[in-house]
Scaffold this motif. Structure first.
Motif, PDB file in Angstrom:
ATOM      1  N   GLY A   1      -1.705  -9.559   1.056  1.00 16.73           N
ATOM      2  CA  GLY A   1      -2.339  -8.238   1.106  1.00 16.73           C
ATOM      3  C   GLY A   1      -1.298  -7.152   1.313  1.00 16.73           C
ATOM      4  N   ARG A   2      -1.778  -5.926   1.416  1.00 15.84           N
ATOM      5  CA  ARG A   2      -0.863  -4.791   1.573  1.00 15.84           C
ATOM      6  C   ARG A   2      -0.050  -4.863   2.859  1.00 15.84           C
ATOM      7  NH1 ARG A   2      -5.581  -2.750  -0.765  1.00 15.84           N
ATOM      8  NH2 ARG A   2      -5.415  -1.079  -2.311  1.00 15.84           N
TER       9      ARG A   2
ATOM     10  N   ARG B   1       3.746  -5.401   2.946  1.00 13.82           N
ATOM     11  CA  ARG B   1       4.709  -4.278   2.911  1.00 13.82           C
ATOM     12  C   ARG B   1       5.267  -4.026   4.307  1.00 13.82           C
ATOM     13  NH1 ARG B   1       0.256  -0.496  -0.179  1.00 13.82           N
ATOM     14  NH2 ARG B   1       0.690  -1.142  -2.307  1.00 13.82           N
TER      15      ARG B   1
ATOM     16  N   ILE C   1     -10.056 -12.469   4.441  1.00 15.17           N
ATOM     17  CA  ILE C   1     -10.980 -11.499   3.841  1.00 15.17           C
ATOM     18  C   ILE C   1     -12.202 -12.278   3.344  1.00 15.17           C
ATOM     19  CG2 ILE C   1     -11.310  -9.870   1.934  1.00 15.17           C
ATOM     20  CD1 ILE C   1      -8.583  -8.963   2.120  1.00 15.17           C
TER      21      ILE C   1
ATOM     22  N   MET D   1     -12.703  -9.840  10.394  1.00 20.73           N
ATOM     23  CA  MET D   1     -12.126  -8.509  10.591  1.00 20.73           C
ATOM     24  C   MET D   1     -13.074  -7.620  11.406  1.00 20.73           C
ATOM     25  SD  MET D   1     -10.361  -8.240   6.868  1.00 20.73           S
ATOM     26  CE  MET D   1      -9.571  -6.658   6.855  1.00 20.73           C
TER      27      MET D   1
ATOM     28  N   ARG E   1      -9.687  -2.084   7.535  1.00 20.39           N
ATOM     29  CA  ARG E   1      -8.845  -2.733   6.529  1.00 20.39           C
ATOM     30  C   ARG E   1      -7.497  -3.057   7.162  1.00 20.39           C
ATOM     31  NH1 ARG E   1     -10.074  -0.879   0.920  1.00 20.39           N
ATOM     32  NH2 ARG E   1     -12.285  -0.416   0.986  1.00 20.39           N
ATOM     33  N   ILE E   2      -6.781  -3.929   6.499  1.00 17.13           N
ATOM     34  CA  ILE E   2      -5.410  -4.198   6.934  1.00 17.13           C
ATOM     35  C   ILE E   2      -4.459  -3.495   5.970  1.00 17.13           C
ATOM     36  CG2 ILE E   2      -5.973  -6.390   8.040  1.00 17.13           C
ATOM     37  CD1 ILE E   2      -4.012  -6.322   4.836  1.00 17.13           C
ATOM     38  N   PRO E   3      -3.254  -3.140   6.363  1.00 19.50           N
ATOM     39  CA  PRO E   3      -2.680  -3.431   7.662  1.00 19.50           C
ATOM     40  C   PRO E   3      -3.117  -2.438   8.734  1.00 19.50           C
ATOM     41  CG  PRO E   3      -1.100  -2.204   6.361  1.00 19.50           C
ATOM     42  CD  PRO E   3      -2.283  -2.442   5.483  1.00 19.50           C
TER      43      PRO E   3
ATOM     44  N   GLU F   1      -3.225   2.203   7.381  1.00 20.62           N
ATOM     45  CA  GLU F   1      -2.750   2.718   6.083  1.00 20.62           C
ATOM     46  C   GLU F   1      -1.290   2.330   5.850  1.00 20.62           C
ATOM     47  OE1 GLU F   1      -4.216   4.065   3.406  1.00 20.62           O
ATOM     48  OE2 GLU F   1      -6.169   4.036   4.350  1.00 20.62           O
ATOM     49  N   SER F   2      -1.106   1.403   4.937  1.00 17.14           N
ATOM     50  CA  SER F   2       0.240   0.858   4.721  1.00 17.14           C
ATOM     51  C   SER F   2       1.272   1.934   4.376  1.00 17.14           C
ATOM     52  CB  SER F   2       0.214  -0.229   3.641  1.00 17.14           C
ATOM     53  OG  SER F   2      -0.207   0.309   2.411  1.00 17.14           O
ATOM     54  N   GLY F   3       0.908   2.873   3.486  1.00 19.64           N
ATOM     55  CA  GLY F   3       1.876   3.900   3.084  1.00 19.64           C
ATOM     56  C   GLY F   3       2.287   4.760   4.268  1.00 19.64           C
TER      57      GLY F   3
ATOM     58  N   GLU G   1      -0.102   2.821  -4.646  1.00 23.15           N
ATOM     59  CA  GLU G   1      -1.525   2.668  -4.339  1.00 23.15           C
ATOM     60  C   GLU G   1      -2.403   2.823  -5.582  1.00 23.15           C
ATOM     61  OE1 GLU G   1      -1.851   0.651  -1.707  1.00 23.15           O
ATOM     62  OE2 GLU G   1      -3.726   1.728  -1.359  1.00 23.15           O
TER      63      GLU G   1
ATOM     64  N   GLU H   1      -6.846  -4.575  -6.271  1.00 21.95           N
ATOM     65  CA  GLU H   1      -7.972  -4.768  -5.336  1.00 21.95           C
ATOM     66  C   GLU H   1      -9.285  -4.956  -6.108  1.00 21.95           C
ATOM     67  OE1 GLU H   1      -8.059  -1.795  -2.230  1.00 21.95           O
ATOM     68  OE2 GLU H   1     -10.238  -1.759  -2.340  1.00 21.95           O
TER      69      GLU H   1
HETATM   70  N1  LIG Z   1      -4.925   2.295   1.328  1.00 21.64           N
HETATM   71  C1  LIG Z   1      -5.031   1.234   2.312  1.00 21.64           C
HETATM   72  C2  LIG Z   1      -5.850   0.094   1.722  1.00 21.64           C
HETATM   73  C3  LIG Z   1      -6.050  -1.026   2.725  1.00 21.64           C
HETATM   74  C4  LIG Z   1      -6.845  -2.192   2.108  1.00 21.64           C
HETATM   75  O1  LIG Z   1      -7.775  -2.007   1.331  1.00 21.64           O
HETATM   76  N2  LIG Z   1      -6.484  -3.430   2.526  1.00 21.64           N
HETATM   77  C5  LIG Z   1      -7.185  -4.580   2.029  1.00 21.64           C
HETATM   78  C6  LIG Z   1      -6.266  -5.785   1.920  1.00 21.64           C
HETATM   79  S1  LIG Z   1      -4.927  -5.512   0.799  1.00 21.64           S
HETATM   80  C7  LIG Z   1      -8.296  -4.944   2.979  1.00 21.64           C
HETATM   81  O2  LIG Z   1      -8.143  -4.851   4.177  1.00 21.64           O
HETATM   82  N3  LIG Z   1      -9.440  -5.374   2.447  1.00 21.64           N
HETATM   83  C8  LIG Z   1     -10.531  -5.798   3.230  1.00 21.64           C
HETATM   84  C9  LIG Z   1     -11.823  -5.320   2.674  1.00 21.64           C
HETATM   85  O3  LIG Z   1     -11.835  -4.707   1.599  1.00 21.64           O
HETATM   86  O4  LIG Z   1     -12.824  -5.577   3.325  1.00 21.64           O
HETATM   87  C10 LIG Z   1      -3.628   0.784   2.723  1.00 21.64           C
HETATM   88  O5  LIG Z   1      -2.703   0.977   1.923  1.00 21.64           O
HETATM   89  O6  LIG Z   1      -3.462   0.279   3.835  1.00 21.64           O
END
Ligand SMILES: N[C@@H](CCC(=O)N[C@@H](CS)C(=O)NCC(=O)O)C(=O)O
Length: 226
Positions: free
Chosen positions: A12-13, A16, A41, A46, A59-61, A72-74, A108, A115
């Motif tokens: 996952g993100r 990074r 997931i 979660m 969401r992660i991270p 927010e990874s970025g 992204e 995603e």
């Molecule tokens: N823009 C956010 C997106 C975070 C995101 O969507 N992470 C995904 C994993 S890569 C997640 O947690 N998905 C769980 C879900 O959709 O329930 C970031 O860059 O952190």
């Protein structure tokens, strides 16, 4: 001891952030033990954890450093570099700043397509049926983002003239997930770029921490006929 905890999903993100933490050597800098909390997931893990308190969209991270909590990874990548590794960031006023921001955030645009494909191909369970039209569209859109990156990488080792920087770290997730949907044979510059990442000791440490790929059940997901 300072708390240093990354909320992570395999492939996952959050990779990074895992990679950047290794590149910076933040655990050593803080005298902390990096704790990686991994989730699956598609389960309730979660929502039932303390992640909802840390990440507005659950969401992660998410990252905890002492009392600091961030999602927010970025944003995390920007914060970590400007705070602990300014040599990997590009400051306002620098001529490469616009390109830095553009490529950091382009990641992204690309990741959101991965995603969508994960949703259709990995998470949907019968009786829900994936949509071949949506998949086809998202594969074409993902390929188009790869073409844009391929063109930019012509004659370059890294995204910016100055060399490896935080924007490159963002692709440490994308370019390892995208090939499950778009083969990289047509993108030699991207393949070479990926190899440069894989040659980095910090990248190898992050991969070792993450372990064998368990997220995808097959090596490639072709677009379904109908
Ligand atoms: N823009 C956010 C997106 C975070 C995101 O969507 N992470 C995904 C994993 S890569 C997640 O947690 N998905 C769980 C879900 O959709 O329930 C970031 O860059 O952190």
């Amino acid at each position: 001891m300072t708390k240093l905890r990354l909320h992570h999903v395999q492939y996952g993100r959050s990779f990074r952030v895992l990679w950047l933490l290794e590149e910076i050597g933040l655990a050593q800098k803080l005298g902390a033990d990096l704790e990686v909390t991994e989730y699956l997931i598609g389960t309730n893990e979660m929502r039932e954890s303390d992640l909802p308190k840390l990440s507005p969209a659950v969401r992660i991270p998410a990252l905890e450093i002492g009392d600091l909590q961030m999602a927010e990874s970025g944003a995390i990548v920007e914060y970590l570099t400007e705070t602990y590794a300014p040599e990997l960031a590009v400051v306002p006023g620098d001529p490469e700043r616009p390109a830095y921001l553009q490529w950091l955030h382009y990641a992204e645009t690309q990741a959101s397509l991965i995603e969508q494909l994960n949703l259709q191909m990995v998470f949907l369970r019968p009786p829900t049926v994936a949509s071949p039209v949506v998949i086809k569209l998202n594969v074409a859109r993902l390929r188009s983002t790869l073409k844009g990156l391929e063109t930019h990488l012509e004659g370059r080792d890294w995204l910016l003239d100055r060399g490896f920087c935080a924007a490159d770290v963002m692709y440490g997730f994308n370019l390892f997930a995208a090939p499950f949907y778009v083969k990289l044979d047509e993108f030699p510059n991207i393949r070479a770029y990926k190899s440069r990442m894989e040659a980095m000791a910090s990248f190898q440490r992050a991969v070792a921490r993450e372990g064998e790929q368990r997220f995808y059940a097959q090596d490639f997901y072709p677009v379904p006929e109908h």
